[in-house]
Design an enzyme around this catalytic site. Structure first.
Site, short mmCIF file in Angstrom:
data_model
loop_
_atom_site.label_atom_id
_atom_site.label_comp_id
_atom_site.label_asym_id
_atom_site.label_seq_id
_atom_site.Cartn_x
_atom_site.Cartn_y
_atom_site.Cartn_z
N SER A 186 1.26 -1.41 0.39
CA SER A 186 -0.03 0.22 -0.03
C SER A 186 0.19 1.56 -0.16
O SER A 186 1.00 2.00 -0.75
CB SER A 186 -0.76 -0.06 1.04
OG SER A 186 -0.26 -0.37 2.37
N GLU A 201 11.11 -8.89 -4.19
CA GLU A 201 11.41 -8.15 -3.49
C GLU A 201 13.26 -8.29 -3.55
O GLU A 201 14.12 -7.50 -3.71
CB GLU A 201 11.33 -7.29 -2.56
CG GLU A 201 9.91 -7.11 -2.71
CD GLU A 201 8.49 -7.26 -1.55
OE1 GLU A 201 7.76 -6.35 -1.92
OE2 GLU A 201 8.84 -7.53 -0.93
N GLY A 230 4.88 -9.52 3.41
CA GLY A 230 3.24 -9.30 3.87
C GLY A 230 2.40 -9.52 3.27
O GLY A 230 1.31 -9.85 3.02
N GLY A 256 8.43 -0.66 0.42
CA GLY A 256 8.62 -0.70 2.09
C GLY A 256 8.52 -1.68 2.01
O GLY A 256 9.52 -2.23 2.10
N ALA A 257 8.32 -1.49 3.62
CA ALA A 257 8.32 -2.80 5.02
C ALA A 257 7.43 -3.13 5.85
O ALA A 257 6.57 -2.27 5.49
CB ALA A 257 9.78 -2.14 5.42
#
Ligand code: 5RP
Length: 226
Positions: A35, A108, A101, A87-88
């Site tokens: 997101s 990635e 997630g 992201g992370a």
């Protein structure tokens, strides 16, 4: 009336805008998944014709990038990437990450390995002192799922099959709950050695180079060289 999900979205948009400021003309960009990355792609419009192309970590990001007219490149057709934005799920102050997630951890990891610079974009809820509260994702070859799960149990965590999820590579995900990761590099190496493991979502040997953290009113920067 403002809600907490509104304010979280604002943090993502703020950090996404800060990531756009890291782009340079004509570069090949690595793009992650999730997101926060979606907020980054939403801000990429003005850059669509200024990038040589993008290497994407998931079908979901590929669809959004294509909709902007950004050429999607095969990593094999590049000599590496100038920049990777992703992201992370968790980060520590050493810029070591838990990712996966969204089940895109293997691609990635490949993109992170190919990138000269990895800029990780998160909101402040992702910053922790010790990694492990977020269950650590491990992508496994389906026939080895239980074999790998038994080995992971010996490491002290509780692996759980993310049932119903098939990765873009056709594999399964085990999430390891209950870890307190005091030596992320050692744990990453150990899990990598288990037969049947495709990749573990611990980005410790190759952490981010720059962390951009969206807060209520600003973007905090932590660089690996700080
Ligand atoms: C996907 C990832 C994502 O970067 C991670 O899950 C963070 O996602 P979000 O920005 O939605 O919180 O690793 O595999």
């Amino acid at each position: 009336m403002s809600t907490s999900s509104d304010s979280q979205q604002l943090r993502k948009q703020r950090v996404a805008a800060a990531a756009v400021a890291e782009l340079t003309e004509g570069m090949i960009l690595g793009v992650g998944t999730g997101s926060t990355v979606n907020a980054f792609i939403d801000a990429l419009g003005p850059w669509a014709s200024r990038l040589a192309g993008a290497v994407s970590s998931s079908e979901a990001s590929t669809t959004k990038l294509r909709a902007l007219g950004i050429p999607i490149l095969d990593l094999n057709d590049t000599d590496g990437l100038g920049l990777y934005i992703d992201g992370a799920d968790e980060t520590n102050g050493d810029l070591q990450l838990i990712k996966g997630g969204g089940a895109a951890l293997t691609r990635e990891k490949i993109i992170a390995a190919a990138a000269a610079r990895f800029v990780c974009i998160v909101d402040e809820s992702k910053l922790v002192s010790t990694l492990g509260s977020f269950p650590l994702p491990v992508e496994v070859i389906p026939m080895a799922r239980n074999l790998v799960a038994r080995q992971l149990q010996l490491l002290g965590g509780q692996p759980r099959w993310r049932e119903g999820v098939i990765t873009d590579n056709g594999n399964h995900i085990l999430d390891i709950h209950g870890l307190h990761i005091t030596d992320p590099v050692a744990l990453e190496q150990r899990i990598n050695q288990i037969t049947g493991v495709v990749a573990v979502g611990l980005f410790a040997a190759r952490p981010a180079d720059l962390l951009l953290i969206g807060t209520a009113d600003s973007v905090r920067r932590i660089s690996r060289s700080d």
